[in-house]
Motif scaffolding. Structure first.
Motif, PDB file in Angstrom:
ATOM      1  N   TRP A 106       0.846  -1.190   0.000  1.00 14.02           N
ATOM      2  CA  TRP A 106       0.000   0.000   0.000  1.00 14.02           C
ATOM      3  C   TRP A 106       0.882   1.241   0.000  1.00 14.02           C
ATOM      4  CZ3 TRP A 106       0.442   3.786   3.686  1.00 14.02           C
ATOM      5  CH2 TRP A 106       1.089   3.434   4.863  1.00 14.02           C
ATOM      6  N   SER A 107       0.313   2.352  -0.427  1.00 12.19           N
ATOM      7  CA  SER A 107       1.032   3.623  -0.368  1.00 12.19           C
ATOM      8  C   SER A 107       0.044   4.777  -0.378  1.00 12.19           C
ATOM      9  CB  SER A 107       2.006   3.772  -1.542  1.00 12.19           C
ATOM     10  OG  SER A 107       1.303   3.890  -2.765  1.00 12.19           O
ATOM     11  N   ALA A 108       0.484   5.906   0.151  1.00 14.38           N
ATOM     12  CA  ALA A 108      -0.230   7.178   0.017  1.00 14.38           C
ATOM     13  C   ALA A 108       0.550   8.025  -0.975  1.00 14.38           C
ATOM     14  CB  ALA A 108      -0.329   7.885   1.365  1.00 14.38           C
ATOM     15  N   MET A 109      -0.150   8.869  -1.748  1.00 12.10           N
ATOM     16  CA  MET A 109       0.549   9.629  -2.786  1.00 12.10           C
ATOM     17  C   MET A 109      -0.048  11.011  -2.958  1.00 12.10           C
ATOM     18  SD  MET A 109      -0.873   7.665  -6.179  1.00 12.10           S
ATOM     19  CE  MET A 109      -2.634   7.556  -6.544  1.00 12.10           C
ATOM     20  N   ALA A 110       0.761  11.894  -3.521  1.00 14.45           N
ATOM     21  CA  ALA A 110       0.320  13.242  -3.883  1.00 14.45           C
ATOM     22  C   ALA A 110       1.057  13.627  -5.154  1.00 14.45           C
ATOM     23  CB  ALA A 110       0.621  14.238  -2.770  1.00 14.45           C
ATOM     24  N   GLY A 111       0.355  14.283  -6.076  1.00 14.18           N
ATOM     25  CA  GLY A 111       0.997  14.608  -7.334  1.00 14.18           C
ATOM     26  C   GLY A 111       0.360  15.777  -8.050  1.00 14.18           C
ATOM     27  N   TYR A 112       0.907  16.074  -9.214  1.00 11.59           N
ATOM     28  CA  TYR A 112       0.389  17.166 -10.046  1.00 11.59           C
ATOM     29  C   TYR A 112       0.546  16.762 -11.508  1.00 11.59           C
ATOM     30  CZ  TYR A 112      -0.607  21.861 -11.783  1.00 11.59           C
ATOM     31  OH  TYR A 112      -1.181  22.935 -12.415  1.00 11.59           O
ATOM     32  N   ASP A 113      -0.514  16.963 -12.283  1.00  6.98           N
ATOM     33  CA  ASP A 113      -0.489  16.687 -13.721  1.00  6.98           C
ATOM     34  C   ASP A 113      -0.731  17.969 -14.506  1.00  6.98           C
ATOM     35  OD1 ASP A 113      -0.027  13.926 -13.654  1.00  6.98           O
ATOM     36  OD2 ASP A 113      -2.149  13.486 -13.333  1.00  6.98           O
ATOM     37  N   MET A 114      -0.193  18.009 -15.726  1.00 12.60           N
ATOM     38  CA  MET A 114      -0.440  19.124 -16.637  1.00 12.60           C
ATOM     39  C   MET A 114      -0.759  18.554 -18.017  1.00 12.60           C
ATOM     40  SD  MET A 114       1.992  22.364 -17.670  1.00 12.60           S
ATOM     41  CE  MET A 114       1.817  23.072 -16.016  1.00 12.60           C
ATOM     42  N   GLN A 115      -1.892  18.975 -18.573  1.00 11.67           N
ATOM     43  CA  GLN A 115      -2.300  18.482 -19.877  1.00 11.67           C
ATOM     44  C   GLN A 115      -2.005  19.506 -20.959  1.00 11.67           C
ATOM     45  OE1 GLN A 115      -6.254  16.858 -20.011  1.00 11.67           O
ATOM     46  NE2 GLN A 115      -6.218  16.518 -22.226  1.00 11.67           N
ATOM     47  N   MET A 116      -1.416  19.030 -22.061  1.00 13.33           N
ATOM     48  CA  MET A 116      -1.118  19.859 -23.227  1.00 13.33           C
ATOM     49  C   MET A 116      -1.634  19.123 -24.453  1.00 13.33           C
ATOM     50  SD  MET A 116       2.783  20.828 -22.103  1.00 13.33           S
ATOM     51  CE  MET A 116       3.052  19.125 -21.623  1.00 13.33           C
ATOM     52  N   GLY A 117      -2.821  19.476 -24.894  1.00 14.50           N
ATOM     53  CA  GLY A 117      -3.472  18.716 -25.947  1.00 14.50           C
ATOM     54  C   GLY A 117      -3.869  17.360 -25.410  1.00 14.50           C
ATOM     55  N   SER A 118      -3.402  16.313 -26.066  1.00 21.29           N
ATOM     56  CA  SER A 118      -3.677  14.962 -25.572  1.00 21.29           C
ATOM     57  C   SER A 118      -2.550  14.418 -24.704  1.00 21.29           C
ATOM     58  CB  SER A 118      -3.897  14.011 -26.761  1.00 21.29           C
ATOM     59  OG  SER A 118      -5.047  14.373 -27.497  1.00 21.29           O
ATOM     60  N   ILE A 119      -1.476  15.191 -24.566  1.00 19.36           N
ATOM     61  CA  ILE A 119      -0.328  14.750 -23.780  1.00 19.36           C
ATOM     62  C   ILE A 119      -0.468  15.244 -22.342  1.00 19.36           C
ATOM     63  CG2 ILE A 119       2.177  14.784 -23.555  1.00 19.36           C
ATOM     64  CD1 ILE A 119       1.123  13.316 -26.014  1.00 19.36           C
ATOM     65  N   VAL A 120      -0.218  14.324 -21.388  1.00 21.04           N
ATOM     66  CA  VAL A 120      -0.277  14.657 -19.965  1.00 21.04           C
ATOM     67  C   VAL A 120       1.063  14.308 -19.340  1.00 21.04           C
ATOM     68  CG1 VAL A 120      -1.394  14.218 -17.755  1.00 21.04           C
ATOM     69  CG2 VAL A 120      -2.755  14.229 -19.858  1.00 21.04           C
ATOM     70  N   VAL A 121       1.672  15.274 -18.651  1.00 16.42           N
ATOM     71  CA  VAL A 121       2.915  15.034 -17.928  1.00 16.42           C
ATOM     72  C   VAL A 121       2.717  15.472 -16.485  1.00 16.42           C
ATOM     73  CG1 VAL A 121       4.395  15.302 -19.954  1.00 16.42           C
ATOM     74  CG2 VAL A 121       3.843  17.303 -18.559  1.00 16.42           C
ATOM     75  N   GLY A 122       3.497  14.883 -15.588  1.00 16.46           N
ATOM     76  CA  GLY A 122       3.353  15.250 -14.186  1.00 16.46           C
ATOM     77  C   GLY A 122       4.372  14.566 -13.312  1.00 16.46           C
ATOM     78  N   GLY A 123       4.196  14.756 -12.012  1.00 13.38           N
ATOM     79  CA  GLY A 123       5.073  14.146 -11.021  1.00 13.38           C
ATOM     80  C   GLY A 123       4.274  13.705  -9.819  1.00 13.38           C
ATOM     81  N   VAL A 124       4.793  12.706  -9.115  1.00  9.34           N
ATOM     82  CA  VAL A 124       4.094  12.181  -7.947  1.00  9.34           C
ATOM     83  C   VAL A 124       5.118  11.736  -6.913  1.00  9.34           C
ATOM     84  CG1 VAL A 124       3.952   9.889  -9.015  1.00  9.34           C
ATOM     85  CG2 VAL A 124       2.401  10.473  -7.137  1.00  9.34           C
ATOM     86  N   ILE A 125       4.805  11.980  -5.650  1.00  4.81           N
ATOM     87  CA  ILE A 125       5.592  11.436  -4.543  1.00  4.81           C
ATOM     88  C   ILE A 125       4.697  10.485  -3.770  1.00  4.81           C
ATOM     89  CG2 ILE A 125       7.190  13.365  -4.346  1.00  4.81           C
ATOM     90  CD1 ILE A 125       5.494  14.446  -2.044  1.00  4.81           C
ATOM     91  N   GLU A 126       5.276   9.423  -3.236  1.00  7.49           N
ATOM     92  CA  GLU A 126       4.472   8.434  -2.528  1.00  7.49           C
ATOM     93  C   GLU A 126       5.315   7.724  -1.489  1.00  7.49           C
ATOM     94  OE1 GLU A 126       3.154   5.376  -5.221  1.00  7.49           O
ATOM     95  OE2 GLU A 126       5.058   5.426  -6.311  1.00  7.49           O
ATOM     96  N   GLY A 127       4.641   7.123  -0.531  1.00 10.40           N
ATOM     97  CA  GLY A 127       5.325   6.362   0.495  1.00 10.40           C
ATOM     98  C   GLY A 127       4.394   5.346   1.104  1.00 10.40           C
ATOM     99  N   GLY A 128       4.937   4.205   1.480  1.00 13.50           N
ATOM    100  CA  GLY A 128       4.112   3.157   2.066  1.00 13.50           C
ATOM    101  C   GLY A 128       4.937   1.918   2.336  1.00 13.50           C
ATOM    102  N   GLN A 129       4.266   0.767   2.370  1.00 20.91           N
ATOM    103  CA  GLN A 129       4.926  -0.495   2.674  1.00 20.91           C
ATOM    104  C   GLN A 129       4.701  -1.506   1.567  1.00 20.91           C
ATOM    105  OE1 GLN A 129       3.261  -0.939   6.785  1.00 20.91           O
ATOM    106  NE2 GLN A 129       5.400  -1.126   7.380  1.00 20.91           N
TER     107      GLN A 129
END
Length: 284
Positions: A106-129
């Motif tokens: 399991w993990s908890a996560m937080a992130g951010y996405d950015m959409q440009m046309g049909s392309i989506v890029v982003g980043g995420v941090i997560e932590g768990g076991q």
């Protein structure tokens, strides 16, 4: 499994099961741009690989910090002639292959996405076991067994992701840095020598790669499936063997063939896992 480990799993599963009730009517193509928080729940396993299959217990008998020495009997033979197994020793002469077990993750996560046309890029941090232990065992001629265990206690990751949005569905690849905290263990049927464990708890940086699918069931809620491959190389754990109540000619401490002690390590520093998880995220 302890309740404190079950609780985060239950919370994530609740979010996934509650998703249909939270869905809202939403016409048109959604925008994936924005922050989100969520969690994942799934299954984690240690895969078969050649490095695990060929793993041995390694020895430094002369104190030079280099492993691969032969522990010699008083007559000059190999004290570990019976060999090794990539599993947990169950007696002085037998081994049960247990180093590729699978368990919940399991993990908890937080992130951010950015959409440009049909392309989506982003980043995420997560932590768990991500539970799982691998073992290696050596067998001596006395006979006796010597088992080293390595368990991933918890992990964190910072990942980039990039994908293609098909209306409400996002298909993406992901990869980045991973950090794992490990707990090591040692077991032996040798009751004569003394054994001192060094770095029972250790951390290591590694990497993780994978891919997944997210689907928006409302403007503010998405569910998905994520696959990840993660690799670490923890190698700080050792076991120092001293005389104890054994005779001075004991193979681990014999002054004619050792520096007065022997240090035990593992031949394979790799720790790899694979996981498949259900994800759920609230998007702002």
């Amino acid at each position: 499994m302890k309740f404190k480990s079950i609780a985060p799993l239950g919370a994530t599963l609740f979010l996934v099961l509650a998703a249909p009730a939270m869905a809202q009517d939403d016409a048109g193509s959604p925008d994936w741009t924005g922050p989100y928080v969520g969690g994942s729940l799934g299954y984690n396993w240690l895969p078969n690989n050649k490095a695990n299959d060929l793993e041995q217990v390694y020895f430094d008998t002369n104190g030079d910090g280099q492993y691969g020495d032969i522990v010699q009997t008083p007559s000059g033979g190999n004290a570990f002639a019976p060999g090794f197994c990539d599993g947990k020793g169950t007696s002085a002469t037998t081994c049960s292959s247990m180093d590729r077990e699978g368990k919940a993750a399991w993990s908890a996560m937080a992130g951010y996405d950015m959409q440009m046309g049909s392309i989506v890029v982003g980043g995420v941090i997560e932590g768990g076991q991500s539970y799982g232990t691998n073992y290696v065992t050596g067998f001596s001629t006395t006979p006796a067994s010597y088992t080293l265990g390595r368990r991933l206690d918890w992990e964190a990751a910072a990942r980039l992701r990039a994908g293609f949005a098909l209306n409400r569905t996002l298909i993406y690849a992901t990869g980045g840095l991973a950090y794992g905290k490990f707990k090591n263990s040692f077991q032996t049927t040798n009751a004569l020598n003394s054994f001192t464990e060094n770095n029972k708890s250790e951390g290591d940086w590694g990497y993780t790669v994978g891919g997944g699918i997210d689907h928006k069931i409302s403007d503010n809620f998405s569910i998905g499936v994520l696959y990840r491959y993660t690799r670490f190389n923890p190698n700080d754990y050792t076991v120092t063997v001293t005389q104890g109540s054994a005779p001075a000619t004991n193979p681990f401490v014999n002054p004619a063939t050792t520096s007065g002690q022997t240090v035990i390590s593992r031949s394979n520093e790799q720790y790899t896992t694979q996981s498949v998880r259900v994800t759920a995220a609230f998007r702002f």
